[in-house]
Design an enzyme around this catalytic site. Structure first.
Site, PDB file in Angstrom:
ATOM      1  N   ASP A   1      38.377  41.588  43.621  1.00 46.84           N
ATOM      2  CA  ASP A   1      37.697  42.874  43.456  1.00 46.84           C
ATOM      3  C   ASP A   1      38.018  43.803  44.627  1.00 46.84           C
ATOM      4  O   ASP A   1      37.590  43.553  45.755  1.00 46.84           O
ATOM      5  CB  ASP A   1      36.181  42.640  43.367  1.00 46.84           C
ATOM      6  CG  ASP A   1      35.433  43.846  42.844  1.00 46.84           C
ATOM      7  OD1 ASP A   1      36.033  44.920  42.741  1.00 46.84           O
ATOM      8  OD2 ASP A   1      34.241  43.715  42.535  1.00 46.84           O
ATOM      9  N   ASP A   2      38.791  44.856  44.365  1.00 45.63           N
ATOM     10  CA  ASP A   2      39.136  45.860  45.375  1.00 45.63           C
ATOM     11  C   ASP A   2      40.073  45.327  46.458  1.00 45.63           C
ATOM     12  O   ASP A   2      40.046  45.804  47.596  1.00 45.63           O
ATOM     13  CB  ASP A   2      37.881  46.432  46.048  1.00 45.63           C
ATOM     14  CG  ASP A   2      36.940  47.124  45.085  1.00 45.63           C
ATOM     15  OD1 ASP A   2      37.354  47.407  43.946  1.00 45.63           O
ATOM     16  OD2 ASP A   2      35.777  47.370  45.459  1.00 45.63           O
TER      17      ASP A   2
ATOM     18  N   CYS B   1      36.183  49.341  38.626  1.00 44.57           N
ATOM     19  CA  CYS B   1      35.829  47.981  38.194  1.00 44.57           C
ATOM     20  C   CYS B   1      35.741  47.733  36.690  1.00 44.57           C
ATOM     21  O   CYS B   1      36.523  46.958  36.143  1.00 44.57           O
ATOM     22  CB  CYS B   1      34.507  47.582  38.834  1.00 44.57           C
ATOM     23  SG  CYS B   1      34.547  47.590  40.638  1.00 44.57           S
TER      24      CYS B   1
ATOM     25  N   ARG C   1      38.472  45.607  34.048  1.00 45.43           N
ATOM     26  CA  ARG C   1      38.133  44.305  33.465  1.00 45.43           C
ATOM     27  C   ARG C   1      38.211  44.345  31.942  1.00 45.43           C
ATOM     28  O   ARG C   1      38.666  43.388  31.301  1.00 45.43           O
ATOM     29  CB  ARG C   1      36.739  43.886  33.946  1.00 45.43           C
ATOM     30  CG  ARG C   1      36.753  43.540  35.417  1.00 45.43           C
ATOM     31  CD  ARG C   1      35.405  43.686  36.124  1.00 45.43           C
ATOM     32  NE  ARG C   1      35.689  43.863  37.536  1.00 45.43           N
ATOM     33  CZ  ARG C   1      35.944  42.864  38.388  1.00 45.43           C
ATOM     34  NH1 ARG C   1      35.883  41.612  37.969  1.00 45.43           N
ATOM     35  NH2 ARG C   1      36.234  43.106  39.645  1.00 45.43           N
TER      36      ARG C   1
ATOM     37  N   LYS D   1      32.251  37.747  38.937  1.00 43.75           N
ATOM     38  CA  LYS D   1      31.747  39.074  38.567  1.00 43.75           C
ATOM     39  C   LYS D   1      32.149  39.424  37.135  1.00 43.75           C
ATOM     40  O   LYS D   1      33.319  39.311  36.764  1.00 43.75           O
ATOM     41  CB  LYS D   1      32.317  40.110  39.536  1.00 43.75           C
ATOM     42  CG  LYS D   1      31.987  41.548  39.160  1.00 43.75           C
ATOM     43  CD  LYS D   1      32.584  42.508  40.171  1.00 43.75           C
ATOM     44  CE  LYS D   1      32.456  43.942  39.694  1.00 43.75           C
ATOM     45  NZ  LYS D   1      32.985  44.912  40.653  1.00 43.75           N
TER      46      LYS D   1
ATOM     47  N   HIS E   1      30.631  42.519  34.978  1.00 43.26           N
ATOM     48  CA  HIS E   1      30.664  43.988  35.014  1.00 43.26           C
ATOM     49  C   HIS E   1      31.176  44.649  33.742  1.00 43.26           C
ATOM     50  O   HIS E   1      31.862  45.674  33.766  1.00 43.26           O
ATOM     51  CB  HIS E   1      31.471  44.490  36.220  1.00 43.26           C
ATOM     52  CG  HIS E   1      30.920  45.780  36.758  1.00 43.26           C
ATOM     53  ND1 HIS E   1      31.334  46.335  37.947  1.00 43.26           N
ATOM     54  CD2 HIS E   1      29.977  46.622  36.264  1.00 43.26           C
ATOM     55  CE1 HIS E   1      30.679  47.462  38.159  1.00 43.26           C
ATOM     56  NE2 HIS E   1      29.840  47.661  37.145  1.00 43.26           N
TER      57      HIS E   1
ATOM     58  N   SER F   1      28.742  44.660  40.195  1.00 40.78           N
ATOM     59  CA  SER F   1      29.205  44.697  41.583  1.00 40.78           C
ATOM     60  C   SER F   1      28.133  44.210  42.547  1.00 40.78           C
ATOM     61  O   SER F   1      26.927  44.368  42.301  1.00 40.78           O
ATOM     62  CB  SER F   1      29.629  46.117  41.966  1.00 40.78           C
ATOM     63  OG  SER F   1      30.752  46.517  41.216  1.00 40.78           O
TER      64      SER F   1
ATOM     65  N   HIS G   1      35.016  43.501  47.333  1.00 43.92           N
ATOM     66  CA  HIS G   1      34.120  44.645  47.126  1.00 43.92           C
ATOM     67  C   HIS G   1      33.069  44.634  48.227  1.00 43.92           C
ATOM     68  O   HIS G   1      32.616  43.576  48.655  1.00 43.92           O
ATOM     69  CB  HIS G   1      33.444  44.508  45.749  1.00 43.92           C
ATOM     70  CG  HIS G   1      32.753  45.757  45.284  1.00 43.92           C
ATOM     71  ND1 HIS G   1      31.586  46.214  45.858  1.00 43.92           N
ATOM     72  CD2 HIS G   1      33.054  46.627  44.280  1.00 43.92           C
ATOM     73  CE1 HIS G   1      31.205  47.319  45.235  1.00 43.92           C
ATOM     74  NE2 HIS G   1      32.089  47.597  44.273  1.00 43.92           N
TER      75      HIS G   1
ATOM     76  N   ASP H   1      41.653  43.810  40.656  1.00 43.60           N
ATOM     77  CA  ASP H   1      41.209  44.753  39.625  1.00 43.60           C
ATOM     78  C   ASP H   1      41.619  46.187  39.903  1.00 43.60           C
ATOM     79  O   ASP H   1      41.744  46.994  39.002  1.00 43.60           O
ATOM     80  CB  ASP H   1      39.693  44.657  39.415  1.00 43.60           C
ATOM     81  CG  ASP H   1      38.878  45.147  40.608  1.00 43.60           C
ATOM     82  OD1 ASP H   1      39.417  45.219  41.737  1.00 43.60           O
ATOM     83  OD2 ASP H   1      37.682  45.442  40.426  1.00 43.60           O
ATOM     84  N   ASN H   2      41.821  46.533  41.136  1.00 44.90           N
ATOM     85  CA  ASN H   2      42.254  47.885  41.518  1.00 44.90           C
ATOM     86  C   ASN H   2      42.506  47.914  43.016  1.00 44.90           C
ATOM     87  O   ASN H   2      42.378  46.895  43.700  1.00 44.90           O
ATOM     88  CB  ASN H   2      41.227  48.954  41.121  1.00 44.90           C
ATOM     89  CG  ASN H   2      39.798  48.648  41.505  1.00 44.90           C
ATOM     90  OD1 ASN H   2      38.962  48.354  40.649  1.00 44.90           O
ATOM     91  ND2 ASN H   2      39.498  48.680  42.801  1.00 44.90           N
TER      92      ASN H   2
ATOM     93  N   LYS I   1      41.272  53.156  45.818  1.00 47.69           N
ATOM     94  CA  LYS I   1      40.394  53.006  44.667  1.00 47.69           C
ATOM     95  C   LYS I   1      39.892  54.383  44.231  1.00 47.69           C
ATOM     96  O   LYS I   1      39.721  55.277  45.053  1.00 47.69           O
ATOM     97  CB  LYS I   1      39.225  52.096  45.059  1.00 47.69           C
ATOM     98  CG  LYS I   1      38.163  51.904  44.005  1.00 47.69           C
ATOM     99  CD  LYS I   1      37.088  50.946  44.502  1.00 47.69           C
ATOM    100  CE  LYS I   1      35.996  50.766  43.448  1.00 47.69           C
ATOM    101  NZ  LYS I   1      34.998  49.761  43.846  1.00 47.69           N
TER     102      LYS I   1
END
Length: 458
Positions: free
Chosen positions: A38-39, A78, A82, A131, A133, A156, A240, A292-293, A313
């Site tokens: 995540d991130d 996010c 996904r 996660k 989301h 998150s 994240h 994810d990004n 992001k």
């Protein structure tokens, strides 16, 4: 005569042994593990150039598999990223164009065909760990989207609890929380619930132990399903913000707390790969690692790095959507490959459909089968003809075709040659009007088609 009996017996034993080996390594039903952070920024892996963060397990995985330098998430935030991964579609096509929040309506419609849904039709056991989301109401949770089991946080790690959540009779309350405080509408940021199946089992969750617990649950799932085809989706809650690391990793990285978090995630990948080897599953398991990004744009050291890319992001510059990607499948993916061809998370679902013989949805999707590229058999992007598109919410902001990328935001026209200008530092739109016109036409036509053919539900 006795000799012939002995010979026949030996042949039977040998053949039955070989048949067991073939059955255990039946590549028509490979196990699949998707590791989704995540991130995590493009540079935040040793093999992608991180100067301070140590990731020996991911680096070894790249040495034994394939590294993608031009791999994209389908969103820079996010929830849409996904939804895209699990459905093989750009987020607006499946109705998840923006970030979802606790206690608000909306989520990934459970009529969508997810990777888990698809693999269930081929007899796979499925688990989502980490996660989610994609909606925290009952009809959107992983157990309604093809996953047999779920263990993780529903959104998150900086968010709050949904006061309407189903609560386990054995729930563990921490930090002075009670059932009454959980049921209050008050926003309590960073106090997120841990869920098992569709129930809250811990509130707030101890985030310092999340990476470790996710890993332990993943190892248990693999072990329990060693004799069955399985799909395991490990979606780590970090990096994240807020950042948390266990006592074993906190304060150990030269990159500070952010580095601690990434190095613990690398440990997690190492434990999973080690488990596959111990159980002799590595020759029949496809393992994919990506993010994810891109990273947060933070100046306090808690954000990651997308260098040498531009942006972060929330943006459709490369730093927001181009992410690290490594894949390994012993004996099926050639070792030590590095590809600069364009591919994306949306290509994973159709690739798995090809590998397992599963049927795709009757509804249109955007991903392409990238197995030839992934395996190293043919180095050609699945998006060579159609291009790859960059959405922000429901707005199409950019397209990449080959080396060229056109980005149009608030009437500002930007054209970059990513082959010679990976950092998007030189806008060459004025000197290449024909390329701008061609790519702009592609954007208009694709966006119009997507909006006309977005998924609708009963």
């Amino acid at each position: 005569m006795q000799y012939n009996k002995f010979l026949i017996g030996a042949l039977i034993i040998l053949l039955s042994s070989n048949l067991r080996v073939i059955a255990q390594n039946d590549s028509s039903k490979p196990n699949v593990i998707i590791f989704f952070t995540d991130d995590q920024g493009y540079q935040d892996v040793g093999v992608f150039g991180s100067p301070l963060i140590k990731t020996p397990n991911l680096d070894k995985m790249a040495d034994e598999g394939i590294k993608f330098t031009d791999f994209y998430s389908a969103s820079s935030v996010c929830s849409p990223s996904r939804a895209a991964l699990l459905t093989g579609s750009y987020p607006p096509r499946v109705g998840v164009p923006k970030v979802l929040w606790p206690n608000l309506e909306g989520g990934l419609n459970n009529q969508e065909l997810t990777i888990a849904d698809m693999l269930k039709t081929k007899g796979y056991n499925t688990a989502c760990i980490g996660k989610w989301h994609l909606g925290d109401e009952a009809q959107y949770l992983p157990t309604t989207q093809g996953f047999d089991s779920y263990y993780g946080i529903p959104f998150s790690n900086d968010m709050s609890v949904n006061p309407k959540s189903k609560v386990s009779e054995d729930i563990l309350f921490r930090e002075g929380m009670t059932i009454d405080s959980l049921r209050e509408q008050k926003w309590r940021g960073r106090k997120v619930p841990l869920m098992k199946q569709d129930e809250v089992v811990e509130y707030p969750v101890d985030q310092t132990t999340l990476t470790k617990r996710y890993t332990e649950n993943a190892v248990d799932f693999i072990t329990e399903n060693k004799d069955n085809p399985f799909f395991l989706y490990v979606a780590h809650s970090m990096p994240h913000i807020p950042l948390y690391a266990s006592t074993e990793f906190k304060g150990k990285s030269a990159r500070g707390l952010y580095g601690d978090v990434i190095e613990e995630i690398d440990w997690s990948m190492g434990k999973i790969l080690e488990t596959l080897e111990k159980l002799n599953l590595d020759e029949n398991t496809l393992v994919i690692f990506t993010s994810d990004n891109g990273p947060w744009n933070l100046k306090d050291g808690q954000g990651g790095s997308a260098l040498p890319l531009r942006g972060f992001k929330f943006e459709t510059y490369e730093g927001g959507m181009r992410v690290p990607m490594i894949a390994k499948w012993k004996g099926k993916i050639k070792a030590g490959i590095v590809t600069e061809e364009v591919a994306s998370t949306i290509d994973i679902l159709p690739t798995l459909a090809y590998l397992t013989g599963a049927e795709l949805s009757e509804k249109p999707i955007d991903g392409k089968n990238m197995w030839k590229l992934l395996s190293g058999k043919k180095m050609k992007s699945p998006h060579k003809k159609e291009g790859f598109y960059y959405y922000s919410n429901t707005t199409l902001q950019a397209v990449r075709k080959g080396d060229w990328k056109l980005r149009i935001v608030k009437d500002k026209v930007e054209l970059y040659n990513l082959k010679t200008d990976i950092s998007e530092s030189k806008n060459v739109a004025l000197s290449n009007p024909k390329i701008v016109k061609k790519l702009q036409k592609m954007m208009v036509e694709f966006d119009s088609d997507l909006k006309e053919n977005h998924h609708q539900y009963n």
